[in-house]
Scaffold this motif. Structure first.
Motif, mmCIF file in Angstrom:
data_model
loop_
_atom_site.group_PDB
_atom_site.id
_atom_site.type_symbol
_atom_site.label_atom_id
_atom_site.label_comp_id
_atom_site.label_asym_id
_atom_site.label_seq_id
_atom_site.Cartn_x
_atom_site.Cartn_y
_atom_site.Cartn_z
ATOM 1 N N ASP A 14 14.595 53.326 -7.240
ATOM 2 C CA ASP A 14 14.939 54.367 -6.286
ATOM 3 C C ASP A 14 13.907 54.359 -5.171
ATOM 4 O O ASP A 14 12.763 53.952 -5.359
ATOM 5 C CB ASP A 14 14.926 55.750 -6.962
ATOM 6 C CG ASP A 14 16.070 55.901 -7.938
ATOM 7 O OD1 ASP A 14 17.221 55.708 -7.529
ATOM 8 O OD2 ASP A 14 15.809 56.205 -9.109
ATOM 9 N N LEU A 15 14.323 54.802 -4.003
ATOM 10 C CA LEU A 15 13.429 54.926 -2.868
ATOM 11 C C LEU A 15 13.268 56.413 -2.594
ATOM 12 O O LEU A 15 14.244 57.134 -2.449
ATOM 13 C CB LEU A 15 14.034 54.222 -1.646
ATOM 14 C CG LEU A 15 13.225 54.270 -0.373
ATOM 15 C CD1 LEU A 15 11.929 53.485 -0.542
ATOM 16 C CD2 LEU A 15 14.030 53.690 0.771
ATOM 17 N N VAL A 16 12.034 56.874 -2.555
ATOM 18 C CA VAL A 16 11.768 58.303 -2.413
ATOM 19 C C VAL A 16 11.094 58.574 -1.072
ATOM 20 O O VAL A 16 10.104 57.943 -0.738
ATOM 21 C CB VAL A 16 10.870 58.817 -3.570
ATOM 22 C CG1 VAL A 16 10.568 60.290 -3.399
ATOM 23 C CG2 VAL A 16 11.537 58.557 -4.906
ATOM 24 N N TRP A 17 11.667 59.492 -0.336
ATOM 25 C CA TRP A 17 11.087 59.945 0.927
ATOM 26 C C TRP A 17 10.798 61.420 0.750
ATOM 27 O O TRP A 17 11.691 62.206 0.445
ATOM 28 C CB TRP A 17 12.070 59.740 2.067
ATOM 29 C CG TRP A 17 11.536 60.189 3.376
ATOM 30 C CD1 TRP A 17 11.483 61.469 3.852
ATOM 31 C CD2 TRP A 17 10.962 59.375 4.383
ATOM 32 N NE1 TRP A 17 10.917 61.496 5.088
ATOM 33 C CE2 TRP A 17 10.582 60.216 5.456
ATOM 34 C CE3 TRP A 17 10.721 58.006 4.501
ATOM 35 C CZ2 TRP A 17 9.994 59.734 6.607
ATOM 36 C CZ3 TRP A 17 10.147 57.541 5.657
ATOM 37 C CH2 TRP A 17 9.785 58.398 6.700
ATOM 38 N N MET A 18 9.564 61.812 0.910
ATOM 39 C CA MET A 18 9.218 63.214 0.737
ATOM 40 C C MET A 18 9.045 63.862 2.105
ATOM 41 O O MET A 18 8.185 63.451 2.887
ATOM 42 C CB MET A 18 7.928 63.360 -0.081
ATOM 43 C CG MET A 18 7.608 64.817 -0.370
ATOM 44 S SD MET A 18 6.164 65.009 -1.416
ATOM 45 C CE MET A 18 6.781 64.392 -2.973
ATOM 46 N N ASP A 19 9.904 64.812 2.402
ATOM 47 C CA ASP A 19 9.759 65.564 3.642
ATOM 48 C C ASP A 19 8.616 66.550 3.497
ATOM 49 O O ASP A 19 8.387 67.109 2.426
ATOM 50 C CB ASP A 19 11.045 66.328 3.968
ATOM 51 C CG ASP A 19 12.128 65.414 4.503
ATOM 52 O OD1 ASP A 19 11.791 64.392 5.118
ATOM 53 O OD2 ASP A 19 13.310 65.720 4.314
ATOM 54 N N THR A 20 7.899 66.752 4.563
ATOM 55 C CA THR A 20 6.794 67.691 4.552
ATOM 56 C C THR A 20 6.915 68.643 5.733
ATOM 57 O O THR A 20 7.564 68.333 6.724
ATOM 58 C CB THR A 20 5.437 66.965 4.646
ATOM 59 O OG1 THR A 20 5.407 66.198 5.850
ATOM 60 C CG2 THR A 20 5.209 66.062 3.448
ATOM 61 N N LEU A 21 6.305 69.779 5.600
ATOM 62 C CA LEU A 21 6.195 70.734 6.694
ATOM 63 C C LEU A 21 4.737 70.757 7.098
ATOM 64 O O LEU A 21 3.868 71.006 6.273
ATOM 65 C CB LEU A 21 6.633 72.133 6.242
ATOM 66 C CG LEU A 21 8.083 72.272 5.800
ATOM 67 C CD1 LEU A 21 8.310 73.623 5.143
ATOM 68 C CD2 LEU A 21 9.011 72.104 6.983
ATOM 69 N N ASN A 22 4.475 70.477 8.349
ATOM 70 C CA ASN A 22 3.097 70.405 8.835
ATOM 71 C C ASN A 22 2.883 71.381 9.971
ATOM 72 O O ASN A 22 3.777 71.597 10.784
ATOM 73 C CB ASN A 22 2.778 68.985 9.331
ATOM 74 C CG ASN A 22 2.925 67.971 8.239
ATOM 75 O OD1 ASN A 22 2.162 67.982 7.296
ATOM 76 N ND2 ASN A 22 3.914 67.106 8.347
ATOM 77 N N PHE A 23 1.703 71.946 10.031
ATOM 78 C CA PHE A 23 1.314 72.824 11.130
ATOM 79 C C PHE A 23 0.226 72.126 11.943
ATOM 80 O O PHE A 23 -0.656 71.487 11.372
ATOM 81 C CB PHE A 23 0.740 74.155 10.615
ATOM 82 C CG PHE A 23 1.668 74.940 9.739
ATOM 83 C CD1 PHE A 23 3.040 74.916 9.912
ATOM 84 C CD2 PHE A 23 1.163 75.718 8.729
ATOM 85 C CE1 PHE A 23 3.888 75.653 9.108
ATOM 86 C CE2 PHE A 23 1.993 76.474 7.915
ATOM 87 C CZ PHE A 23 3.368 76.439 8.108
ATOM 88 N N VAL A 24 0.291 72.270 13.261
ATOM 89 C CA VAL A 24 -0.771 71.708 14.093
ATOM 90 C C VAL A 24 -2.047 72.510 13.870
ATOM 91 O O VAL A 24 -2.007 73.699 13.539
ATOM 92 C CB VAL A 24 -0.391 71.689 15.589
ATOM 93 C CG1 VAL A 24 0.769 70.746 15.831
ATOM 94 C CG2 VAL A 24 -0.065 73.075 16.094
ATOM 95 N N ALA A 25 -3.169 71.868 14.050
ATOM 96 C CA ALA A 25 -4.463 72.471 13.716
ATOM 97 C C ALA A 25 -4.778 73.728 14.518
ATOM 98 O O ALA A 25 -5.436 74.635 14.016
ATOM 99 C CB ALA A 25 -5.577 71.446 13.904
ATOM 100 N N ASP A 26 -4.313 73.800 15.763
ATOM 101 C CA ASP A 26 -4.682 74.952 16.586
ATOM 102 C C ASP A 26 -3.662 76.094 16.532
ATOM 103 O O ASP A 26 -3.718 77.022 17.332
ATOM 104 C CB ASP A 26 -4.938 74.530 18.033
ATOM 105 C CG ASP A 26 -3.716 73.913 18.696
ATOM 106 O OD1 ASP A 26 -2.742 73.604 17.988
ATOM 107 O OD2 ASP A 26 -3.742 73.733 19.930
ATOM 108 N N LEU A 27 -2.762 76.052 15.581
ATOM 109 C CA LEU A 27 -1.785 77.133 15.417
ATOM 110 C C LEU A 27 -2.484 78.358 14.830
ATOM 111 O O LEU A 27 -3.186 78.258 13.834
ATOM 112 C CB LEU A 27 -0.681 76.653 14.462
ATOM 113 C CG LEU A 27 0.624 77.396 14.440
ATOM 114 C CD1 LEU A 27 1.297 77.372 15.802
ATOM 115 C CD2 LEU A 27 1.552 76.777 13.403
#
Length: 110
Positions: A14-27
């Motif tokens: 299987d091929l696994v792609w993990m989506d992530t939620l990222n915030f920019v550092a200056d938020l």
């Protein structure tokens, strides 16, 4: 009405792609609070259950009622199955391509 999404199992792996939620550092302040609200919505139980039951995807959340794909194949998240993260060179290339597309469309690049 959406399409009939189904998980394909390949003989090799299987091929696994993990989506992530990222915030920019200056938020910060209200924008950070709003970003956290959006992230909490997407990682919450209701959305993660929908991801599993309606999109045939696998949730990494322990909040879901059931995770049939993961229950049927516990080694689904084996390290060798993951698509590696972008290298900085790929990120720079995608940024350049995006900026070129914005420029061609007459939109200021970000």
């Amino acid at each position: 009405e959406g399409g009939d999404w189904q998980l394909l199992h390949f003989r090799e792996a299987d091929l696994v792609w993990m989506d992530t939620l990222n915030f920019v550092a200056d938020l910060k302040d209200k924008r950070l609070e709003a970003a956290e609200m959006v992230a909490n919505y997407f990682i919450g139980k209701a959305v993660q259950n929908r991801v599993v039951t309606e999109l045939s995807l696998v949730s990494v959340s322990s909040l879901v009622d059931a995770n049939p794909v993961l229950e049927a194949k516990p080694a689904f998240f084996a390290e060798g199955s993951f698509v590696p993260p972008y290298h900085v060179l790929a990120d720079n290339l995608m940024t350049r391509m995006s900026n070129d597309a914005f420029k061609a469309a007459g939109v200021p690049a970000k």
